[in-house]
Motif scaffolding. Sequence first.
Motif, PDB file in Angstrom:
ATOM      1  N   MET A  55       0.833  -1.191   0.000  1.00 52.24           N
ATOM      2  CA  MET A  55       0.000   0.000   0.000  1.00 52.24           C
ATOM      3  C   MET A  55       0.878   1.255   0.000  1.00 52.24           C
ATOM      4  SD  MET A  55      -3.057   0.377   2.774  1.00 52.24           S
ATOM      5  CE  MET A  55      -1.980   0.892   4.087  1.00 52.24           C
ATOM      6  N   MET A  56       0.595   2.181  -0.912  1.00 51.38           N
ATOM      7  CA  MET A  56       1.324   3.451  -0.901  1.00 51.38           C
ATOM      8  C   MET A  56       1.105   4.159   0.431  1.00 51.38           C
ATOM      9  SD  MET A  56       0.975   5.036  -4.722  1.00 51.38           S
ATOM     10  CE  MET A  56      -0.460   4.185  -5.360  1.00 51.38           C
ATOM     11  N   ARG A  57       2.186   4.716   0.995  1.00 47.78           N
ATOM     12  CA  ARG A  57       2.177   5.363   2.317  1.00 47.78           C
ATOM     13  C   ARG A  57       1.807   4.397   3.437  1.00 47.78           C
ATOM     14  NH1 ARG A  57       1.842  11.303   1.916  1.00 47.78           N
ATOM     15  NH2 ARG A  57       3.483  11.663   0.411  1.00 47.78           N
ATOM     16  N   GLN A  58       2.158   3.103   3.252  1.00 49.24           N
ATOM     17  CA  GLN A  58       1.770   2.120   4.277  1.00 49.24           C
ATOM     18  C   GLN A  58       2.429   2.413   5.625  1.00 49.24           C
ATOM     19  OE1 GLN A  58       2.682  -1.523   2.214  1.00 49.24           O
ATOM     20  NE2 GLN A  58       4.805  -1.622   2.864  1.00 49.24           N
ATOM     21  N   ALA A  59       3.599   3.057   5.599  1.00 47.96           N
ATOM     22  CA  ALA A  59       4.168   3.591   6.845  1.00 47.96           C
ATOM     23  C   ALA A  59       3.727   5.042   6.924  1.00 47.96           C
ATOM     24  CB  ALA A  59       5.692   3.503   6.812  1.00 47.96           C
ATOM     25  N   GLY A  60       2.820   5.347   7.823  1.00 46.54           N
ATOM     26  CA  GLY A  60       2.328   6.727   7.835  1.00 46.54           C
ATOM     27  C   GLY A  60       1.478   7.029   9.051  1.00 46.54           C
ATOM     28  N   VAL A  90       2.868  -0.841 -14.602  1.00 44.07           N
ATOM     29  CA  VAL A  90       2.316   0.510 -14.528  1.00 44.07           C
ATOM     30  C   VAL A  90       1.331   0.545 -13.364  1.00 44.07           C
ATOM     31  CG1 VAL A  90       0.967   2.272 -15.725  1.00 44.07           C
ATOM     32  CG2 VAL A  90       2.649   0.922 -16.978  1.00 44.07           C
ATOM     33  N   ALA A  91       1.535   1.472 -12.455  1.00 45.39           N
ATOM     34  CA  ALA A  91       0.611   1.675 -11.346  1.00 45.39           C
ATOM     35  C   ALA A  91      -0.461   2.642 -11.817  1.00 45.39           C
ATOM     36  CB  ALA A  91       1.353   2.230 -10.130  1.00 45.39           C
ATOM     37  N   ALA A 121      -8.615  -0.439 -16.989  1.00 39.08           N
ATOM     38  CA  ALA A 121      -7.168  -0.650 -16.884  1.00 39.08           C
ATOM     39  C   ALA A 121      -6.789  -2.080 -17.274  1.00 39.08           C
ATOM     40  CB  ALA A 121      -6.692  -0.335 -15.470  1.00 39.08           C
ATOM     41  N   ALA A 122      -7.653  -3.048 -16.925  1.00 35.73           N
ATOM     42  CA  ALA A 122      -7.370  -4.439 -17.299  1.00 35.73           C
ATOM     43  C   ALA A 122      -7.336  -4.561 -18.825  1.00 35.73           C
ATOM     44  CB  ALA A 122      -8.428  -5.368 -16.707  1.00 35.73           C
ATOM     45  N   GLU A 123      -8.306  -3.919 -19.471  1.00 31.47           N
ATOM     46  CA  GLU A 123      -8.406  -4.044 -20.919  1.00 31.47           C
ATOM     47  C   GLU A 123      -7.304  -3.271 -21.648  1.00 31.47           C
ATOM     48  OE1 GLU A 123     -12.368  -3.140 -22.264  1.00 31.47           O
ATOM     49  OE2 GLU A 123     -11.667  -2.875 -24.337  1.00 31.47           O
ATOM     50  N   ASN A 124      -6.969  -2.102 -21.138  1.00 34.15           N
ATOM     51  CA  ASN A 124      -6.096  -1.206 -21.905  1.00 34.15           C
ATOM     52  C   ASN A 124      -4.644  -1.175 -21.447  1.00 34.15           C
ATOM     53  OD1 ASN A 124      -7.993   0.333 -23.807  1.00 34.15           O
ATOM     54  ND2 ASN A 124      -9.057   0.437 -21.844  1.00 34.15           N
ATOM     55  N   VAL A 125      -4.391  -1.523 -20.200  1.00 34.77           N
ATOM     56  CA  VAL A 125      -3.034  -1.413 -19.667  1.00 34.77           C
ATOM     57  C   VAL A 125      -2.446  -2.789 -19.359  1.00 34.77           C
ATOM     58  CG1 VAL A 125      -1.573  -0.209 -17.990  1.00 34.77           C
ATOM     59  CG2 VAL A 125      -3.792   0.775 -18.628  1.00 34.77           C
ATOM     60  N   GLN A 126      -3.273  -3.641 -18.731  1.00 39.87           N
ATOM     61  CA  GLN A 126      -2.767  -4.964 -18.338  1.00 39.87           C
ATOM     62  C   GLN A 126      -2.456  -5.838 -19.553  1.00 39.87           C
ATOM     63  OE1 GLN A 126      -5.494  -7.540 -16.251  1.00 39.87           O
ATOM     64  NE2 GLN A 126      -4.001  -7.981 -14.647  1.00 39.87           N
ATOM     65  N   LYS A 127      -2.988  -5.482 -20.715  1.00 41.19           N
ATOM     66  CA  LYS A 127      -2.660  -6.280 -21.901  1.00 41.19           C
ATOM     67  C   LYS A 127      -1.166  -6.215 -22.212  1.00 41.19           C
ATOM     68  CE  LYS A 127      -4.042  -2.812 -25.410  1.00 41.19           C
ATOM     69  NZ  LYS A 127      -2.789  -2.076 -25.475  1.00 41.19           N
ATOM     70  N   ASP A 128      -0.473  -5.182 -21.718  1.00 36.08           N
ATOM     71  CA  ASP A 128       0.973  -5.055 -21.961  1.00 36.08           C
ATOM     72  C   ASP A 128       1.826  -5.573 -20.808  1.00 36.08           C
ATOM     73  OD1 ASP A 128       0.551  -3.878 -24.434  1.00 36.08           O
ATOM     74  OD2 ASP A 128       0.505  -1.852 -23.603  1.00 36.08           O
ATOM     75  N   GLY A 129       1.205  -6.047 -19.731  1.00 35.30           N
ATOM     76  CA  GLY A 129       2.006  -6.568 -18.618  1.00 35.30           C
ATOM     77  C   GLY A 129       1.375  -6.252 -17.275  1.00 35.30           C
ATOM     78  N   CYS A 130       2.202  -6.287 -16.256  1.00 34.03           N
ATOM     79  CA  CYS A 130       1.732  -6.158 -14.880  1.00 34.03           C
ATOM     80  C   CYS A 130       1.122  -4.777 -14.606  1.00 34.03           C
ATOM     81  CB  CYS A 130       2.912  -6.409 -13.934  1.00 34.03           C
ATOM     82  SG  CYS A 130       2.444  -6.496 -12.207  1.00 34.03           S
ATOM     83  N   VAL A 131       0.034  -4.776 -13.857  1.00 30.67           N
ATOM     84  CA  VAL A 131      -0.599  -3.527 -13.422  1.00 30.67           C
ATOM     85  C   VAL A 131      -0.659  -3.528 -11.903  1.00 30.67           C
ATOM     86  CG1 VAL A 131      -2.797  -2.257 -13.365  1.00 30.67           C
ATOM     87  CG2 VAL A 131      -1.941  -3.158 -15.514  1.00 30.67           C
ATOM     88  N   GLN A 132      -0.458  -2.357 -11.316  1.00 30.14           N
ATOM     89  CA  GLN A 132      -0.602  -2.199  -9.867  1.00 30.14           C
ATOM     90  C   GLN A 132      -1.749  -1.236  -9.588  1.00 30.14           C
ATOM     91  OE1 GLN A 132       2.868  -1.682  -7.069  1.00 30.14           O
ATOM     92  NE2 GLN A 132       2.010   0.365  -6.942  1.00 30.14           N
ATOM     93  N   GLY A 133      -2.595  -1.593  -8.638  1.00 31.90           N
ATOM     94  CA  GLY A 133      -3.660  -0.675  -8.259  1.00 31.90           C
ATOM     95  C   GLY A 133      -4.908  -1.427  -7.859  1.00 31.90           C
ATOM     96  N   ASN A 134      -5.995  -0.742  -7.865  1.00 34.09           N
ATOM     97  CA  ASN A 134      -6.211   0.702  -7.851  1.00 34.09           C
ATOM     98  C   ASN A 134      -7.423   1.059  -7.003  1.00 34.09           C
ATOM     99  OD1 ASN A 134      -8.323  -0.098  -9.569  1.00 34.09           O
ATOM    100  ND2 ASN A 134      -8.017   1.617 -10.972  1.00 34.09           N
ATOM    101  N   PHE A 182      -1.878  -5.825  -6.038  1.00 38.44           N
ATOM    102  CA  PHE A 182      -2.966  -5.058  -5.427  1.00 38.44           C
ATOM    103  C   PHE A 182      -2.390  -3.871  -4.651  1.00 38.44           C
ATOM    104  CE2 PHE A 182      -6.257  -3.711  -2.643  1.00 38.44           C
ATOM    105  CZ  PHE A 182      -7.434  -3.969  -3.323  1.00 38.44           C
ATOM    106  N   ASN A 183      -2.989  -2.692  -4.835  1.00 39.22           N
ATOM    107  CA  ASN A 183      -2.561  -1.494  -4.123  1.00 39.22           C
ATOM    108  C   ASN A 183      -3.716  -0.508  -4.146  1.00 39.22           C
ATOM    109  OD1 ASN A 183      -0.941   0.848  -3.169  1.00 39.22           O
ATOM    110  ND2 ASN A 183       0.836  -0.361  -3.783  1.00 39.22           N
ATOM    111  N   LEU A 184      -3.544   0.588  -3.457  1.00 42.86           N
ATOM    112  CA  LEU A 184      -4.503   1.682  -3.551  1.00 42.86           C
ATOM    113  C   LEU A 184      -4.188   2.491  -4.812  1.00 42.86           C
ATOM    114  CD1 LEU A 184      -4.440   2.923   0.171  1.00 42.86           C
ATOM    115  CD2 LEU A 184      -5.972   1.238  -0.883  1.00 42.86           C
ATOM    116  N   GLY A 185      -5.125   3.382  -5.171  1.00 39.28           N
ATOM    117  CA  GLY A 185      -4.893   4.259  -6.315  1.00 39.28           C
ATOM    118  C   GLY A 185      -4.003   5.437  -5.978  1.00 39.28           C
TER     119      GLY A 185
END
Length: 345
Positions: A24-29, A265-266, A276-289, A320-323
């Motif tokens: 998670m982004m900013r998981q230490a916070g 790409v996050a 994002a699954a259709e347009n970004v994940q087709k090229d590889g790993c996606v993080q989010g969102n 898996f991460n937050l947006g």
Amino acid sequence: MSKADKTILRALAGETLPTPPIWMMRQAGRYLPEYRATRAQAGDFLSLCYNSDLAAEVTLQPIRRYGFDAAILFADILLLPQALGADLWFETGEGPRLSTITTMAGVKGLKPKEAIHDKLAPIYETVRILARELPRETALIGFAGAPWTVATYMIAGRGTPDQGPAHALKAADRATFSALIDVITEATIDYLSEQVKAGAEVVKLFDSWAGSLKGQDFTDFAVKPAARIITALKARHPGLPVIAFPREAGAGYIGFAKATGADCVAVDNSVSPEWAAENVQKDGCVQGNLAPDHMVTGGQALIDATRRVVDAFRGGPHIFNLGHGITPDADPDNVALMIETVRNA
Ligand SMILES: Cc1c2[nH]c(c1CCC(=O)O)Cc1[nH]c(c(CCC(=O)O)c1C)Cc1[nH]c(c(CCC(=O)O)c1C)Cc1[nH]c(c(C)c1CCC(=O)O)C2
């Protein structure tokens, strides 16, 4: 367990896993009481960043509490401008302040990139401590700001809603603006390379304000600097996985991995996970969102939205991460509920 078994590294290598790895982004916070206690012990935020033992401690806190699959180095994207010679301080309750750079003389007055490591040595030490102390299944992520985002703070001297001062300099004095982007780009390569030598296994480039670059500017100042940094890093560290986060890029997310060489790409939560699954994940790993607001509001809506993200990205590599980063008003119990939902989805 060998390094190759870390789930985040497997997802970054393109593997589709039955359960997505999670951090998670900013998981230490500030939402964590143990973070607030250590920050108080350090005195202030910057002292915490430069105290390697305490910075390692806050990095480890969310790993102990939740068992995330990755730890992200505790530091800040504005430490690099400070190492280049900018003054930096944080106004309580407001955010960062820096001395401003708006002229060619100002750019030329920055330190040479060889000189940044003295100031940044404690950050590399934090990475070394973490490489020793993290559980063997937990990946260690290093990071830097992308040149455009870092430049917006160096030019304005603070965070700005629309990055107006940076856009104004880009329009009025392209040579100075481009020279600043180049200085940051070159220094970022060396900064991230030192993090990798110290033990970072993945690096992430945060381009938080990429969304305000349009058309050719997006190509010139988000895509090209990222491509230059990633190409140089991979030449020095073959096989190094890189996550790029051109936040709020919208249609700019499409093809970003191919154009920059990023392994992942996050994506932020202004785009739907299905898009994002259709347009970004087709090229590889996606993080989010997942929208960070769910960490404040919780309940069934959190469970439903979490499942929706997991389901949308099930067909390909996903982390898996937050947006965007978790906010200080988040409830730590909601983070636990999100993780449980992801791992049982
Ligand atoms: C734009 C930017 C910054 N810093 C960062 C970005 C890019 C990502 C994003 O868009 O959020 C990145 C960052 N900042 C921090 C990290 C550590 C790793 C992580 O937990 O993700 C990372 C990766 C710690 C931090 N950086 C900051 C905090 C809060 C400081 C505190 O404890 O008071 C933390 C945990 C401070 C910071 N640092 C910055 C701002 C604008 C602020 C003030 C806003 C705020 O208070 O949240 C600059």
